[in-house]
Design an enzyme around this catalytic site. Structure first.
Site, PDB file in Angstrom:
ATOM      1  N   ASP A 293      33.681  47.618  45.953  1.00 48.34           N
ATOM      2  CA  ASP A 293      34.842  46.818  46.315  1.00 48.34           C
ATOM      3  C   ASP A 293      36.037  47.778  46.279  1.00 48.34           C
ATOM      4  O   ASP A 293      35.925  48.917  45.826  1.00 48.34           O
ATOM      5  CB  ASP A 293      35.011  45.650  45.330  1.00 48.34           C
ATOM      6  CG  ASP A 293      35.795  44.479  45.938  1.00 48.34           C
ATOM      7  OD1 ASP A 293      36.452  44.668  46.978  1.00 48.34           O
ATOM      8  OD2 ASP A 293      35.746  43.376  45.368  1.00 48.34           O
TER       9      ASP A 293
ATOM     10  N   HIS B 171      41.191  41.476  41.100  1.00 52.00           N
ATOM     11  CA  HIS B 171      42.290  42.213  41.720  1.00 52.00           C
ATOM     12  C   HIS B 171      43.334  42.610  40.668  1.00 52.00           C
ATOM     13  O   HIS B 171      44.030  43.608  40.819  1.00 52.00           O
ATOM     14  CB  HIS B 171      42.972  41.369  42.809  1.00 52.00           C
ATOM     15  CG  HIS B 171      42.122  41.143  44.016  1.00 52.00           C
ATOM     16  ND1 HIS B 171      41.187  40.127  44.085  1.00 52.00           N
ATOM     17  CD2 HIS B 171      42.044  41.806  45.189  1.00 52.00           C
ATOM     18  CE1 HIS B 171      40.583  40.188  45.269  1.00 52.00           C
ATOM     19  NE2 HIS B 171      41.085  41.193  45.948  1.00 52.00           N
TER      20      HIS B 171
END
Length: 606
Positions: free
Chosen positions: A326, A253
Site C-alpha cells: 500500500d 492512513h
C-alpha cells in the site's frame, strides 16, 4: 424485527466456523498460466541487460503531477520539483527508471479520457526511450463506489458493498469487465481492486462500503468474480489489503492499526477472499499497513512482515504473483521505521512493488545501498523484477504499450456500458423499511417532493451533488421536485429552513451520510417527520445510518453517492424498478450493539 445476538465476537466466531468448512484451495503458481519457456528466457535476458539502478527503478510505482508526460502545467512542474526533484513524468522515468506510475485526481492525471490516454502514451514513450527499453505499468485506485479516480464521461459502476447487496457473481464480473475495458482503453493496465477485506466492524473508518460485506464466503465469491472480469478485460486486478483490513477502528492512513483476530479467526474470516483471489489467478496482491500479532509476534506492519508476506501469502497460500505495498506515504507504515528503512524491509518481507514513497530519491538510494552493502541479495531483486516483467508481458505491454484516441471514443462511456451500469445498480438498491407501503411513491398522490440532505464531494469529482441528482432523477420520472442541500452537519437554521420548505409537500426524500449518535442529521430527519409529511430516507453511504434514525416512513440504502446509485434509488422510489438488494452486512441497534436490527440478507421488495 429485533434479532437477538449475543455479541459481535460471537457473530465473528459463528461466521468463522462456517467459512472454515468451505475454505477455497488455491491453485499453484505453476498452474497459474506461467509464461512459456521461451518468454521466460526473453524476460531473463532483459533482466540481465539491466543495470542495478534500472532494476531498482522497476520496483517503484510513483505518483507524478501533471496532465501531460512532457508538458505539465507550471504549478505541476513546481510540485514535481518540490516532491520528486524532476519536472515531469518523462523526467521521472529517465532519472529513476520507475516500473510504474499511479494516477491520482489530485495530481491532475485524470482530467478527461483523451488527456488520460495521451498521458499514458507519453509515459510509455519515456519507458521505451531508456537504455533498456521497458514499458511501464500504469495503475490507479478505481474501486468504483466511493473510490474512483476516473470519473464521467467514463462509466461509473456500483462499488463493492452495492455489488455485495446484489449478491450476484455475474453482475460483479460484468461490473469489473466494464471497468477494466475502459481503464485499458485509457492505458491504465493495473487496477488496485477488488477490495478483499471482510468488513465485520461497522466502525471501520477506512474500509466500510469499499468491502463486499461481512460474510467471508460471499466476499470470496465476488472477489473471484471481479478478478475474472478484470482479467478478461486485459487489466491486472489487485486484491487488497492483505492480510485483511476489515476489523479495525483505526485508519492506516493516519496511524498503525492492530487487528486482534486469533490465527483461527484469521483463517476463517480474513483469509477466504484472498484464497479465492489466488485460486482465480489474481495478478497482484496489495499489503496492509496493519499489525496482526497472531500472524507475526514481532508486531511489524504486514507490509514489512516476512512471516505474513513470505510465510503465509507466498508459502501457505501458494501465491507467486506480484506483491505491491500500500502507499508508503501512509502513516501506518512510517510509525516504526524511517522512510529509508521501509522500502528495504518491504523487499526483505517479500514485496515486489514499492508504491508511492514520500521521498523517492531517499527510498531508491536506500535500496541501492542495501544491495551494494549485501543486506539485500541481488538475486532477490532479480526475482521481483522478473515477476514485474512477467506481468507486463502477460498484459501485452511489450508487444504494444500504446492506446489510441479512436479506442477511447469506441469504449469509454459507451451507451452499452452506461445502460449495463444502470441495470446493475438497480439490483443493488436495498429497501430496509416501508411503513404502510409508502413506496413506491404514487405520482398522483405524492407528486410534489422535496429532496434534502447531505451533499458530500463526488468520489470522482464528476458526479452529484446528491440532492440535485436525486431531484433531477425523480423529476425525469414525473415528480415535481425541489432540492435543498442541508449538508453533513446541518445547522439549526438549516434544519428550520428544511422544515419550512417541507410544508405542503406530498413527501420529503432525505439523503443521509455517515450518521452517528451525535449527528445533527438525526434531528433533521426527526423534525421533518414531525411535520406529518411522509419522509423517505436514502442512506447514500453506510447502511449503518438506519440504526440512528427515527420517524421516517421508508429507508433505502445505496452504498455510495455517485449518480448511477442515486438514479437507481430514484427508480426504486418511483416504482420503475423493484428493490433487489439484500444487506451484505448486519446493522446493529444503536442503543444495544449486541442486538441486530437488520441481519445479513435482509431486504424488502414490492
Amino acid at each position: 424485527m429485533h434479532h437477538r445476538a449475543t455479541s459481535r465476537r460471537t457473530v465473528l466466531a459463528a461466521t468463522a466456523a462456517a467459512a472454515a468448512a468451505t475454505a477455497i484451495v488455491p491453485r499453484t503458481a505453476v498452474a497459474d498460466g506461467a509464461a512459456d519457456a521461451a518468454e521466460e528466457r526473453r524476460l531473463a535476458r532483459i533482466v540481465d541487460r539491466m543495470t542495478l539502478e534500472e532494476k531498482v527503478g522497476q520496483l517503484f510505482v510513483m505518483r507524478v503531477y501533471g496532465h501531460s508526460a512532457t508538458d505539465p502545467d507550471q504549478s505541476d512542474v513546481d510540485a514535481n520539483l518540490r516532491e520528486i526533484g524532476v519536472r515531469s513524468a518523462a523526467e521521472l522515468v529517465a532519472r529513476y527508471h520507475v516500473g510504474g506510475i499511479i494516477y491520482f485526481t489530485w495530481a491532475h492525471n485524470t482530467r478527461d479520457p483523451h488527456q488520460i490516454a495521451d498521458l499514458s502514451n507519453g509515459i510509455q514513450r519515456a519507458g521505451l526511450a531508456q537504455r533498456t527499453p521497458v514499458p511501464l505499468l500504469v495503475s490507479t485506485d478505481q474501486e468504483h463506489g466511493i473510490v474512483a479516480r476516473v470519473g464521467e464521461p467514463a462509466t461509473l459502476v456500483p462499488g463493492a458493498m452495492a455489488l455485495g447487496a446484489a449478491g450476484s457473481r455475474d453482475l460483479a464480473r460484468r461490473a469489473a469487465h466494464i471497468a477494466g475495458t475502459e481503464l485499458a482503453a485509457l492505458g491504465i493496465r493495473q487496477n488496485y481492486a477488488p477490495v478483499a477485506d471482510v468488513n465485520v466492524n461497522p466502525a471501520n473508518p477506512v474500509i466500510g462500503v469499499r468491502s463486499f460485506g461481512a460474510d467471508p464466503r460471499a466476499v470470496a465469491r465476488l472477489v473471484a468474480a471481479q478478478v475474472k472480469g478484470y482479467e478478461g478485460a486485459g487489466v491486472a486486478a489487485t486484491a487488497k489489503h492483505f492480510p485483511g483490513h476489515g476489523d479495525t477502528t483505526d485508519d492506516s492512513h493516519t496511524k498503525l492499526p492492530y487487528i486482534h483476530h486469533t490465527r483461527e479467526q484469521w483463517d476463517a474470516l480474513d483469509a477466504p477472499p484472498f484464497r479465492a483471489a489466488v485460486a482465480a489467478g489474481i495478478d497482484a496482491v496489495m499489503t496492509a499497513h496493519i499489525v496482526v500479532p497472531s500472524l507475526d509476534s514481532a508486531e511489524d506492519p504486514a507490509t514489512l512482515s516476512r512471516p505474513i508476506l513470505t510465510g503465509i501469502l507466498r508459502e501457505e497460500l501458494g501465491y507467486d504473483g506480484v506483491v505491491v505495498t500500500d502507499s508508503l506515504g501512509m502513516e501506518g507504515v512510517r510509525t516504526k521505521y524511517g522512510d529509508d528503512r521501509v522500502p528495504v524491509l518491504a523487499l526483505k518481507a517479500g514485496c515486489d512493488q514499492l508504491l508511492n514513497p514520500p521521498d523517492l530519491d531517499l527510498a531508491w538510494k536506500a535500496v541501492l545501498a542495501a544491495v551494494r552493502g549485501g543486506e539485500l541479495d541481488r538475486a532477490r531483486i532479480d526475482e521481483s523484477v522478473l515477476r514485474i516483467l512477467r506481468l507486463k508481458a502477460r498484459l501485452g505491454l511489450f508487444r504494444d504499450p500504446y492506446v489510441t484516441r479512436e479506442g477511447v471514443d469506441r469504449v469509454v462511456g459507451r451507451r452499452a456500458h452506461l445502460d449495463a451500469a444502470d441495470r446493475i445498480a438497480g439490483a443493488t438498491t436495498t429497501l430496509l423499511a416501508n411503513e404502510g407501503g409508502l413506496l413506491p411513491l404514487n405520482r398522483l398522490t405524492h407528486r410534489d417532493v422535496l429532496v434534502v440532505g447531505a451533499d458530500p464531494a463526488s468520489p470522482s469529482g464528476t458526479t452529484g451533488p446528491p440532492t440535485a441528482t436525486l431531484a433531477a432523477a425523480l423529476g425525469e420520472l414525473g415528480f415535481a421536485t425541489t432540492a435543498l442541500s442541508t449538508g453533513t452537519a446541518p445547522t439549526a437554521a438549516r434544519i428550520e429552513q428544511a422544515v419550512a420548505a417541507a410544508a405542503g409537500r406530498d413527501a420529503v426524500v432525505v439523503g443521509t451520510y455517515n450518521v452517528s449518535a451525535t449527528s445533527a442529521q438525526r434531528t433533521l430527519v426527526a423534525r421533518l417527520a414531525a411535520t406529518g409529511v411522509p419522509v423517505v430516507v436514502v442512506a447514500i453511504r453506510n447502511p449503518y445510518d438506519a440504526a440512528h434514525l427515527t420517524g421516517q416512513r421508508a429507508l433505502l440504502a445505496t452504498y455510495a453517492w455517485t449518480d448511477v446509485e442515486l438514479r437507481a434509488a430514484a427508480r426504486v422510489i418511483a416504482g420503475r424498478v423493484r428493490p433487489g438488494g439484500r444487506l451484505p452486512v448486519p446493522v446493529q441497534r444503536a442503543d444495544d450493539p449486541s442486538r441486530v436490527l437488520y441481519p445479513i440478507g435482509y431486504g424488502l421488495s414490492y
